[in-house]
Enzyme design. Sequence first.
Site, PDB file in Angstrom:
ATOM      1  N   LYS A  36       0.849  -1.199   0.000  1.00 26.17           N
ATOM      2  CA  LYS A  36       0.000   0.000   0.000  1.00 26.17           C
ATOM      3  C   LYS A  36       0.880   1.243   0.000  1.00 26.17           C
ATOM      4  CE  LYS A  36      -4.183  -1.081   2.519  1.00 26.17           C
ATOM      5  NZ  LYS A  36      -4.737  -1.126   3.862  1.00 26.17           N
ATOM      6  N   THR A 123     -13.888   3.690  13.927  1.00 27.99           N
ATOM      7  CA  THR A 123     -15.162   3.448  14.619  1.00 27.99           C
ATOM      8  C   THR A 123     -14.942   2.354  15.666  1.00 27.99           C
ATOM      9  OG1 THR A 123     -16.344   4.032  12.619  1.00 27.99           O
ATOM     10  CG2 THR A 123     -17.566   2.765  14.254  1.00 27.99           C
ATOM     11  N   GLU A 153     -15.015   9.770  12.362  1.00 31.17           N
ATOM     12  CA  GLU A 153     -15.046  10.146  10.951  1.00 31.17           C
ATOM     13  C   GLU A 153     -16.408   9.765  10.376  1.00 31.17           C
ATOM     14  OE1 GLU A 153     -12.662  11.734   9.080  1.00 31.17           O
ATOM     15  OE2 GLU A 153     -14.474  11.739   7.860  1.00 31.17           O
ATOM     16  N   GLU A 157     -17.795   6.569   1.387  1.00 35.91           N
ATOM     17  CA  GLU A 157     -16.986   6.200   0.237  1.00 35.91           C
ATOM     18  C   GLU A 157     -17.626   6.833  -0.993  1.00 35.91           C
ATOM     19  OE1 GLU A 157     -16.292   1.976   0.060  1.00 35.91           O
ATOM     20  OE2 GLU A 157     -15.729   1.954   2.162  1.00 35.91           O
ATOM     21  N   CYS A 268     -18.990  -0.770   6.539  1.00 34.63           N
ATOM     22  CA  CYS A 268     -19.344   0.008   7.740  1.00 34.63           C
ATOM     23  C   CYS A 268     -20.687  -0.360   8.341  1.00 34.63           C
ATOM     24  CB  CYS A 268     -19.306   1.495   7.417  1.00 34.63           C
ATOM     25  SG  CYS A 268     -17.697   2.012   6.825  1.00 34.63           S
TER      26      CYS A 268
HETATM   27  C1  UGA Z   1     -21.466   4.941   5.778  1.00 33.86           C
HETATM   28  C2  UGA Z   1     -22.075   6.244   6.335  1.00 33.86           C
HETATM   29  O1  UGA Z   1     -23.019   6.791   5.407  1.00 33.86           O
HETATM   30  C3  UGA Z   1     -20.981   7.284   6.599  1.00 33.86           C
HETATM   31  O2  UGA Z   1     -21.542   8.456   7.188  1.00 33.86           O
HETATM   32  C4  UGA Z   1     -19.964   6.644   7.557  1.00 33.86           C
HETATM   33  O3  UGA Z   1     -18.906   7.542   7.838  1.00 33.86           O
HETATM   34  C5  UGA Z   1     -19.399   5.390   6.923  1.00 33.86           C
HETATM   35  O4  UGA Z   1     -20.459   4.463   6.666  1.00 33.86           O
HETATM   36  C6  UGA Z   1     -18.411   4.783   7.885  1.00 33.86           C
HETATM   37  O5  UGA Z   1     -18.831   4.328   8.960  1.00 33.86           O
HETATM   38  O6  UGA Z   1     -17.210   4.868   7.640  1.00 33.86           O
HETATM   39  P1  UGA Z   1     -20.639   4.180   3.352  1.00 33.86           P
HETATM   40  O7  UGA Z   1     -20.457   2.817   3.946  1.00 33.86           O
HETATM   41  O8  UGA Z   1     -19.575   4.754   2.488  1.00 33.86           O
HETATM   42  O9  UGA Z   1     -20.895   5.261   4.508  1.00 33.86           O
HETATM   43  O10 UGA Z   1     -21.948   4.079   2.454  1.00 33.86           O
HETATM   44  P2  UGA Z   1     -23.423   4.680   2.457  1.00 33.86           P
HETATM   45  O11 UGA Z   1     -23.509   5.748   1.460  1.00 33.86           O
HETATM   46  O12 UGA Z   1     -23.878   4.958   3.835  1.00 33.86           O
HETATM   47  O13 UGA Z   1     -24.236   3.428   1.901  1.00 33.86           O
HETATM   48  C7  UGA Z   1     -24.318   2.221   2.662  1.00 33.86           C
HETATM   49  C8  UGA Z   1     -25.184   1.211   1.969  1.00 33.86           C
HETATM   50  O14 UGA Z   1     -26.555   1.578   2.062  1.00 33.86           O
HETATM   51  C9  UGA Z   1     -24.914   0.996   0.479  1.00 33.86           C
HETATM   52  O15 UGA Z   1     -24.908  -0.397   0.214  1.00 33.86           O
HETATM   53  C10 UGA Z   1     -26.073   1.687  -0.201  1.00 33.86           C
HETATM   54  O16 UGA Z   1     -26.387   1.116  -1.439  1.00 33.86           O
HETATM   55  C11 UGA Z   1     -27.183   1.453   0.809  1.00 33.86           C
HETATM   56  N1  UGA Z   1     -28.289   2.437   0.725  1.00 33.86           N
HETATM   57  C12 UGA Z   1     -28.047   3.754   0.962  1.00 33.86           C
HETATM   58  C13 UGA Z   1     -29.566   2.015   0.423  1.00 33.86           C
HETATM   59  O17 UGA Z   1     -29.816   0.816   0.215  1.00 33.86           O
HETATM   60  N2  UGA Z   1     -30.574   2.951   0.364  1.00 33.86           N
HETATM   61  C14 UGA Z   1     -30.358   4.267   0.592  1.00 33.86           C
HETATM   62  O18 UGA Z   1     -31.317   5.057   0.521  1.00 33.86           O
HETATM   63  C15 UGA Z   1     -29.057   4.683   0.897  1.00 33.86           C
END
Ligand code: UGA
Length: 449
Positions: A36, A123, A153, A157, A268
């Site tokens: 990395k 986390t 944080e 992503e 996450c």
């Molecule tokens: C999530 C949180 O949104 C962040 O705020 C947090 O910092 C991060 O985890 C973490 O703990 O590091 P992330 O995992 O990048 O972020 O992705 P999200 O955008 O939250 O999406 C998570 C999942 O939910 C995805 O599989 C997405 O497709 C799904 N999702 C999201 C739905 O099925 N419906 C929605 O309306 C929104």
Amino acid sequence: MTRIAVFGTGYLGATHAACMAELGHEVIGVDVDASKLSKLEAGEVPFYEPGLEEVLSRNIESGRLRFSPSYSEAAEFADVHFIAVGTPQKKGEYAADLSHVNSVIESLAPLLTRPSVILGKSTVPVGTAAKLAERTRSLAPAGDNIGFGWNPEFLREGFAVQDTLHPDRLVLGAEKESRAAVESAAREVYAQLLEEDIPFLVTDLATSELVKTSANAFLATKISFINAMAEVCEVAGADVTVLADAIGMDVRIGRRFLNAGVGFGGGCLPKDIRAFMARAGELGADQALTFLREVDNINMRRRTHMVEIVRDMVGGSLVGTRIAVLGAAFKPNSDDVRDSPALNIAGQMQLQGASVTVFDPQAMDNSRRIFPTLEYSTSAVEACTHADAVVVLTEWDEFRALRPRDLDDVVRARRIIDGRNCMPREVWTESGWHYRGLGRPVEPVRVNR
Ligand code: UGA
């Protein structure tokens, strides 16, 4: 300008290191993974994250950002140390695996000979930071002169740079003893953001840890809520997408994170709600979080339900069918396939006898690595060639932009199953395709807006 070390160079650490340099600090990124580091040193991001490569290269060139495997170099150089390593789910358990966080402290603390501040970003289960603070003091030659804080944080992503440089809020947990030192270090690090009036909440360690886990628990609950409504809509002949639009117009509810589909995945939300339940159990508050078990159940049911819909669409059995899967990443603008609903569904269909061909714009290498038995294509159209059904599982713009004429002549049967409710339904049905969304009736519902 602050001299900063960031331990861990994954999604969180690499982004944080690059963005702290972008804010004008001198930064050293430390990792135990030499491969990395050599990529990052060459200005190459080892994962797909829009915009990060530019920030990384710019700051390496300016000399503000460098990478090293050496803890002693970091200890000597930096005044503020960020912990940004992963806390995955333990194998066979719900609890978080804290071995990486612990090992940063075990390696770093004995090298801290002068006053400095450690800020955790990973986390972690509530109570972890206090234990780490105590351990740091017992190991560090500078002892009580080490300030210890937690600065969770919230980056998503796909939006990592934007979320780090323009967050909704900054949260800082600090112990009473070192609060002044910790707060002033954080204020210096984030001076530029504070000038932009980004809210800054200073609290105790436990609250700061819980802010992060409860935020992710809330988001997961919101998604499972709308997916539960999707289940009801399906049996009642209602349309969950219209329902989400309508309830989302109430500002107390809000439309964001109300997209019904195959559910949440990634590195996450799934593991964070499980670790949260495990920790609440240890603390004797397990009843408070039993609803998260249901949130998890609803989410996992989406995947089996999706397989059932596809099976139903192709005539009751997947044996001998050819299924095109569009999307492998857990969400668009990412190459992350950790706990991805898309790959899980693709795997289940294959187990039931389908020949499954997957295409994803970014996640092909990662998918092949963890799921080598699926077939992979080099384009969406190629994946759909001779397919009995096209199954959309990640809402990449590239898939949303597909039109029936792109696939009309290559598929064996015109069936599209939209696992993210992201395709324009009328366009497909008007061209003679059988369309099925999740939580939507087979016949479209009329909406006059
Ligand atoms: C999530 C949180 O949104 C962040 O705020 C947090 O910092 C991060 O985890 C973490 O703990 O590091 P992330 O995992 O990048 O972020 O992705 P999200 O955008 O939250 O999406 C998570 C999942 O939910 C995805 O599989 C997405 O497709 C799904 N999702 C999201 C739905 O099925 N419906 C929605 O309306 C929104």
